[in-house]
Scaffold this motif. Structure first.
Motif, mmCIF file in Angstrom:
data_model
loop_
_atom_site.group_PDB
_atom_site.id
_atom_site.type_symbol
_atom_site.label_atom_id
_atom_site.label_comp_id
_atom_site.label_asym_id
_atom_site.label_seq_id
_atom_site.Cartn_x
_atom_site.Cartn_y
_atom_site.Cartn_z
ATOM 1 N N VAL A 333 21.309 33.065 36.382
ATOM 2 C CA VAL A 333 22.124 33.469 35.229
ATOM 3 C C VAL A 333 21.543 32.889 33.945
ATOM 4 O O VAL A 333 21.427 33.580 32.923
ATOM 5 N N ALA A 334 21.149 31.622 33.986
ATOM 6 C CA ALA A 334 20.594 30.965 32.797
ATOM 7 C C ALA A 334 19.304 31.630 32.330
ATOM 8 O O ALA A 334 19.031 31.716 31.124
ATOM 9 N N GLU A 335 18.514 32.112 33.276
ATOM 10 C CA GLU A 335 17.254 32.777 32.914
ATOM 11 C C GLU A 335 17.489 34.144 32.286
ATOM 12 O O GLU A 335 16.693 34.593 31.456
ATOM 13 N N LEU A 336 18.578 34.794 32.653
ATOM 14 C CA LEU A 336 18.846 36.152 32.174
ATOM 15 C C LEU A 336 19.514 36.188 30.811
ATOM 16 O O LEU A 336 19.346 37.157 30.063
ATOM 17 N N PHE A 337 20.290 35.143 30.485
ATOM 18 C CA PHE A 337 21.067 35.155 29.245
ATOM 19 C C PHE A 337 20.588 34.036 28.329
ATOM 20 O O PHE A 337 20.775 32.854 28.627
ATOM 21 N N PRO A 338 19.966 34.375 27.199
ATOM 22 C CA PRO A 338 19.345 33.363 26.339
ATOM 23 C C PRO A 338 20.313 32.534 25.501
ATOM 24 O O PRO A 338 19.909 31.527 24.927
ATOM 25 N N ASN A 339 21.602 32.934 25.392
ATOM 26 C CA ASN A 339 22.509 32.156 24.557
ATOM 27 C C ASN A 339 22.798 30.801 25.204
ATOM 28 O O ASN A 339 22.521 30.578 26.379
ATOM 29 N N LYS A 340 23.406 29.897 24.446
ATOM 30 C CA LYS A 340 23.591 28.520 24.935
ATOM 31 C C LYS A 340 24.794 28.348 25.847
ATOM 32 O O LYS A 340 24.914 27.339 26.544
ATOM 33 N N TYR A 341 25.722 29.319 25.862
ATOM 34 C CA TYR A 341 26.945 29.181 26.651
ATOM 35 C C TYR A 341 26.889 29.958 27.958
ATOM 36 O O TYR A 341 26.374 31.076 28.015
ATOM 37 N N ILE A 342 27.471 29.367 29.009
ATOM 38 C CA ILE A 342 27.829 30.098 30.216
ATOM 39 C C ILE A 342 29.299 29.808 30.497
ATOM 40 O O ILE A 342 29.715 28.645 30.556
ATOM 41 N N HIS A 343 30.077 30.865 30.649
ATOM 42 C CA HIS A 343 31.505 30.720 30.936
ATOM 43 C C HIS A 343 31.673 30.573 32.441
ATOM 44 O O HIS A 343 31.159 31.375 33.223
ATOM 45 N N VAL A 344 32.436 29.557 32.853
ATOM 46 C CA VAL A 344 32.578 29.269 34.283
ATOM 47 C C VAL A 344 34.001 29.525 34.785
ATOM 48 O O VAL A 344 34.343 29.118 35.899
ATOM 49 N N GLU A 384 29.131 21.165 35.296
ATOM 50 C CA GLU A 384 28.575 20.951 33.953
ATOM 51 C C GLU A 384 27.195 20.297 34.025
ATOM 52 O O GLU A 384 26.300 20.638 33.247
ATOM 53 N N LYS A 385 27.004 19.389 34.971
ATOM 54 C CA LYS A 385 25.684 18.755 35.133
ATOM 55 C C LYS A 385 24.639 19.788 35.539
ATOM 56 O O LYS A 385 23.485 19.735 35.094
ATOM 57 N N ILE A 386 25.045 20.741 36.399
ATOM 58 C CA ILE A 386 24.136 21.819 36.792
ATOM 59 C C ILE A 386 23.723 22.641 35.573
ATOM 60 O O ILE A 386 22.546 22.955 35.378
ATOM 61 N N LEU A 387 24.710 22.982 34.728
ATOM 62 C CA LEU A 387 24.420 23.783 33.536
ATOM 63 C C LEU A 387 23.560 23.017 32.535
ATOM 64 O O LEU A 387 22.637 23.580 31.936
ATOM 65 N N LYS A 388 23.854 21.740 32.343
ATOM 66 C CA LYS A 388 23.078 20.928 31.404
ATOM 67 C C LYS A 388 21.604 20.875 31.813
ATOM 68 O O LYS A 388 20.711 20.914 30.959
ATOM 69 N N ALA A 389 21.378 20.801 33.106
ATOM 70 C CA ALA A 389 20.001 20.751 33.594
ATOM 71 C C ALA A 389 19.236 22.022 33.270
ATOM 72 O O ALA A 389 17.996 22.025 33.254
ATOM 73 N N LYS A 390 19.976 23.088 33.002
ATOM 74 C CA LYS A 390 19.364 24.381 32.658
ATOM 75 C C LYS A 390 19.462 24.661 31.157
ATOM 76 O O LYS A 390 19.213 25.783 30.713
ATOM 77 N N GLY A 391 19.865 23.664 30.387
ATOM 78 C CA GLY A 391 19.936 23.798 28.935
ATOM 79 C C GLY A 391 21.128 24.595 28.440
ATOM 80 O O GLY A 391 21.079 25.142 27.327
ATOM 81 N N LYS A 392 22.205 24.638 29.225
ATOM 82 C CA LYS A 392 23.369 25.443 28.863
ATOM 83 C C LYS A 392 24.612 24.574 28.655
ATOM 84 O O LYS A 392 24.737 23.478 29.205
ATOM 85 N N LYS A 393 25.549 25.117 27.867
ATOM 86 C CA LYS A 393 26.824 24.453 27.624
ATOM 87 C C LYS A 393 27.926 25.124 28.434
ATOM 88 O O LYS A 393 27.983 26.353 28.528
#
Length: 629
Positions: A333-344, A384-393
């Motif tokens: 998901v992080a690779e496909l969407f360049p914005n900084k947010y991922i909604h969980v 959140e730690k998983i997302l941070k490791a991928k540069g996401k909020k």
């Protein structure tokens, strides 16, 4: 001679005044001033841009206007066009990143901005200043005039969004692109894409192929959502679909061209039935018969916000394999969407299966926590730690506040504004999207006219929304969005019907200054956009024209009060089993209804012509909705 001169001056004055039109722009610009005179677009008009960043905006404008005008306009670099799109050499601090200035007179149009986004929004204003026929799908014969105006415009909020749920019903990528295009025209800049839920997993995860092979499809069912039957033994799941990586990339590019950021949502740990159907080992009970919900009732709701889930739809927070699964999902998901947010997600997570699970109880003991609800906080912090490791909020619904989250998490307040107030006071960034103002799946008018759903929301109520509550520091309120859940929305045409005009109202709320809010002014602009939507073949609700029926019961006497959202409608009614028209009794004040099995029929008129739906209510319904005094 004097009489002739006087007549010439009088006619000149009349034509000058007649050139001034009502400027029906949505959202309402910050500053706008109109002058006499018109610029006429013709086949020789050139569209120019002064910097390369403006070329795509120019080409998009040509693409929009070419069919209805029949003009094959030229685009050229420089500042010599009849329509000039200019990036400022020295940034205009007043208009910021998304603002623009717009000046038009008899000689042409100049749109200036600090960025290409500002140019794009200036173009949307230009299109709205052209005659309504510009929205048509075929060649139109009209004078393509633009009134002389001076505009300075910029948004109030940075986050101006709409959420689109494609899990409850699948929408093709072409539908999604069309919907994004419509939102961008109203200067929305965020598209929250709800991609997973109990009813379907819609995004390809190559490392977990069963998510779409199994989770993207359910058995075919018809009828009201929540009343449908669960799958039968051996019944084949054929209803659904998903987006490949290439589909996602295509939609993301399309949105970026329109200055729209896509925020994907992967809803966990609850609302995960489709994922569990694909991988049952992710749940507590590991039931291999878990199914993708076809719209059956899978929970008992108790009316006070509490509920019990009957079929497991929650990931197991005590199982390390769940976090391995989540890492795989969010890597792609992080690779496909360049914005900084991922909604969980994080909403409506039922803890009953956790409370009964030995692994969850052991984890609680290890963490030294007494309440099962706190396991959601543990889950969210791991995520959140998983997302941070991928540069996401991390972004989630307001339930993520339960059990504790890091200060960096962003909260989307949906259960009213209370969660948003709490989050902002804790220092979290907040997106305001309360059910009471922003839920676009709610009924828009009379509940007996539109297909029934659990709540109602009129366009005037959406327009009254104020995203910054009293006592809250505005710096924590990023903005707001409307949410379109699609349990009862099977196709794009009906999605449009439910979205508009309420999304137009929210466009004003999120872009325009608070001090400019005026319902009478907005309603006139809204009605002008009804005509434009008709030509654009975009669907919308006309519930704003319907009468509002209220009743009160006092001393066993039933009283009737009729009203409307628009102030210039006439309301006619009957209670004698005849069809109402403009010769029927006209409503003017509260009336006491007679005893007996009466049926009320109500319709609205304007200028002698019927406008609203005919509303028919029997006495039992009138009594049922009565407030007691």
């Amino acid at each position: 001679m004097k009489k002739t001169l006087f007549l010439v001056l009088l006619l000149a004055s009349f034509f000058a005044k007649s050139q001034k039109s009502t400027l029906n722009i949505i959202p309402q610009p910050v500053e706008i001033e109109q002058f006499a005179g018109l610029f006429t677009l013709n086949k020789a008009t050139i569209i120019s841009y002064n910097k390369v960043e403006g070329r795509s905006a120019a080409e998009m404008l040509i693409q929009k206007i070419s069919t209805p005008t029949g003009f094959s306009l030229k685009v050229q670099e420089g500042k010599n066009g009849g329509i000039q799109l200019n990036i400022n050499d020295v940034p205009n601090e007043k208009i910021g990143k998304e603002g623009y200035t717009f000046e038009s007179n008899t000689k042409g149009v100049v749109i200036s901005a600090n960025t290409s986004a500002g140019l794009f929004y200036g173009i949307q204003t230009l299109i709205q200043l052209l005659p309504k026929e510009i929205e048509g799908k075929e060649l139109a014969k009209t004078a393509w005039t633009i009134p002389s105006v001076k505009v300075t415009d910029y948004p109030r909020f940075a986050w101006r969004g709409v959420m689109f749920d494609v899990s409850r019903n699948f929408f093709s990528k072409e539908d999604v692109k069309k919907y994004i295009d419509q939102l961008a025209r109203m200067k929305f800049n965020t598209f929250h894409w709800h991609l997973t839920d109990d009813e379907g997993w819609r995004i390809e995860i190559k490392s977990l192929p069963k998510l779409t092979k199994v989770g993207a499809y359910r058995v075919a069912r018809y009828g009201h959502f929540g009343d449908r039957a669960i799958p039968k033994e051996g019944e084949v799941a054929t209803e659904g679909g998903f987006y490949t990586h290439e589909d996602i990339k295509e939609v993301v590019r399309y949105a970026q061209e329109r200055n729209v950021t896509i925020v994907p949502e992967i809803d966990v740990p609850g609302h995960s039935m489709a994922a569990i159907a694909a991988y049952p080992e992710l749940s507590c009970n590991k039931n291999p018969k878990t199914f993708v919900n076809p719209g059956a009732s899978i929970a008992d709701w108790y009316g006070n916000g509490t509920f019990k889930v009957l079929y497991e739809n929650t990931l197991n927070p005590s199982d390390e394999k769940v976090y391995e699964f989540l890492d795989k999902v969010f890597t792609e998901v992080a690779e496909l969407f360049p914005n900084k947010y991922i909604h969980v997600g994080g909403d409506e997570c039922y803890k009953g299966f956790w409370a009964a699970d030995e692994g969850c109880q052991a984890l609680m003991k290890k963490l030294n926590i007494r309440h099962v609800e706190d396991l959601q906080g543990y889950f969210m912090n791991r995520l959140e730690k998983i997302l941070k490791a991928k540069g996401k909020k991390l972004l989630g619904w307001d339930e993520i506040l339960e059990g504790g989250i890091s200060p960096e998490a962003t909260v989307m307040s949906w259960r009213g504004i209370k969660g948003g107030i709490e989050a902002a006071k804790m220092g979290h960034d907040v997106v305001m999207t309360p059910t009471t103002f922003a839920y676009l799946d709610y009924n828009q008018g009379e509940n007996t006219v539109d297909p029934p759903i659990y709540a109602g929301l009129r366009v005037s109520k959406s327009y009254s929304f104020e995203p910054v509550p009293d006592g809250v520091d505005a710096k924590y309120i990023l903005g707001g969005q409307g949410n379109l859940w699609t349990e009862q929305i099977p196709n794009l045409r009906y999605a449009e019907y439910m979205t508009y005009p309420r999304a137009w109202a929210l466009a004003d709320v999120y872009w325009s200054p608070k001090v400019s809010k005026n319902w009478e002014n907005f309603s006139k602009r809204m009605e002008a956009h009804f005509d434009r939507a008709d030509l654009a073949q975009v669907n919308y609700s006309r519930a704003v024209y319907d009468a509002i029926v209220k009743t009160t019961l006092k001393n066993n006497k039933l009283s009737l009060e009729l009203g409307s959202e628009l102030s210039d409608l006439d309301i006619y009614f009957t209670i004698d089993d005849t069809m109402p028209d403009s010769f029927s009794p006209k409503y003017s004040k509260i009336i006491e209804l007679p005893e007996g099995p009466i049926t009320l029929r109500v319709i609205t008129y304007r200028n002698g012509k019927p406008l609203g739906h005919l509303i028919t209510l029997k006495r039992a319904e009138l009594e049922k909705r009565a407030t007691k005094q």
